[in-house]
Each structure stands twice: as structure tokens, then as C-alpha cells.
Design a protein around this motif. Structure first.
Motif, PDB file in Angstrom:
ATOM      1  N   ASN A  74       0.408  -1.383  -0.243  1.00 15.17           N
ATOM      2  CA  ASN A  74      -0.033  -0.109  -0.013  1.00 15.17           C
ATOM      3  C   ASN A  74       0.850   1.221   0.160  1.00 15.17           C
ATOM      4  O   ASN A  74       0.658   1.970   0.748  1.00 15.17           O
ATOM      5  N   VAL A  77      -1.017   5.261  -0.707  1.00 18.86           N
ATOM      6  CA  VAL A  77      -2.481   5.488  -0.220  1.00 18.86           C
ATOM      7  C   VAL A  77      -2.137   6.603   0.160  1.00 18.86           C
ATOM      8  O   VAL A  77      -1.109   7.023   0.337  1.00 18.86           O
ATOM      9  N   MET A  91      -6.407   0.158   7.942  1.00 19.10           N
ATOM     10  CA  MET A  91      -6.113  -0.954   7.354  1.00 19.10           C
ATOM     11  C   MET A  91      -6.078  -2.160   8.297  1.00 19.10           C
ATOM     12  O   MET A  91      -6.432  -3.138   7.477  1.00 19.10           O
ATOM     13  N   PHE A 107      -4.857   0.002  -0.454  1.00 26.24           N
ATOM     14  CA  PHE A 107      -6.169   0.726  -0.532  1.00 26.24           C
ATOM     15  C   PHE A 107      -5.660   1.492  -0.920  1.00 26.24           C
ATOM     16  O   PHE A 107      -4.457   2.278  -1.459  1.00 26.24           O
ATOM     17  N   ILE A 110      -6.962   6.948   1.731  1.00 31.74           N
ATOM     18  CA  ILE A 110      -8.082   6.775   2.732  1.00 31.74           C
ATOM     19  C   ILE A 110      -8.236   8.295   3.788  1.00 31.74           C
ATOM     20  O   ILE A 110      -7.501   9.102   3.929  1.00 31.74           O
TER      21      ILE A 110
END
Length: 125
Positions: A74, A77, A91, A107, A110
């Protein structure tokens, strides 16, 4: 002309002891049938257990398909209004609740939302 058969039926009331005897008899019959069914289920499960290992051996003989490479951890992200520690906790929660290994999840972003804000109101990059 059809022959006429006369039946004499005497209707009497049941006593409490007779009613209890009939109820007890019905319960015993139900319990015996349930016991027979449980024995049948036990026998069938034992037979299926003998058949099942053969199918597992057949599966072991088949070549395994190559699995997809896990994506990078990730690295890309996008964190919007949140810190890395909170994102890492989120996560880990998603990985735990979904039962998927964290290295198989990807991901994209966020985003921290206010209590009254919905995701549809927020424009993500």
C-alpha cells in the motif's frame, strides 16, 4: 341393494391417567424416531468420511495454479486529513474483519470524515 353394515361405537371420555398414557406413548414414539434418524446421520457421515479422503488425494494430484503476486504494501495510499498511525490501524481492522491477508489488500485512499459529513459530499482526488 347394498348390504348394510351397522357398527356400534361407544364414545367414552378419557380419564386423566389414559390421557397421560397416550401422551407418553406419543412422546416415546417421537423419541425413538429421532434416535433412528440420528443413527442414520451418524452412519452416513462415517461413510462420507471414508469417501472424502479419496477426493482430497485427487485434488493433491492436480497441479496448482500460480497465484497472483501480492501488491506492494500500500505504498501509494492517499491519506486525506488523517495521519499514518490512524491509517495503519484502519487497514489492520479491515484486514482482520475481512479475513484477507494485509498484503493482498490494496487501499487507494483513506479519508477522515466529520461526524455529519458523508462520503458522497466529499470529493476525493
Amino acid at each position: 341393494m347394498l348390504p348394510y353394515i351397522a357398527l356400534r361405537v361407544r364414545i367414552t371420555e378419557l380419564t386423566v391417567s389414559q390421557a397421560l398414557l397416550y401422551a407418553l406413548t406419543a412422546m416415546v414414539i417421537v423419541m425413538v424416531v429421532l434416535a433412528i434418524l440420528s443413527i442414520l446421520i451418524l452412519i452416513i457421515s462415517k461413510l462420507m468420511a471414508r469417501v472424502e479422503p479419496k477426493t482430497k488425494k485427487d485434488k493433491a494430484l492436480q497441479p496448482e495454479l500460480p497465484q497472483a503476486e501480492p501488491q506492494a504494501a500500500n505504498a501509494a495510499v492517499s491519506l486525506i486529513d488523517t495521519d499514518e498511525e490512524t491509517a495503519a490501524v484502519l487497514m489492520a481492522i479491515v484486514a482482520e474483519q475481512s479475513g484477507i491477508a494485509p498484503d493482498h489488500l490494496h487501499f487507494k485512499s483513506i479519508c477522515l470524515l466529520d461526524e455529519n459529513e458523508s462520503l458522497t459530499e466529499r470529493t476525493l482526488p
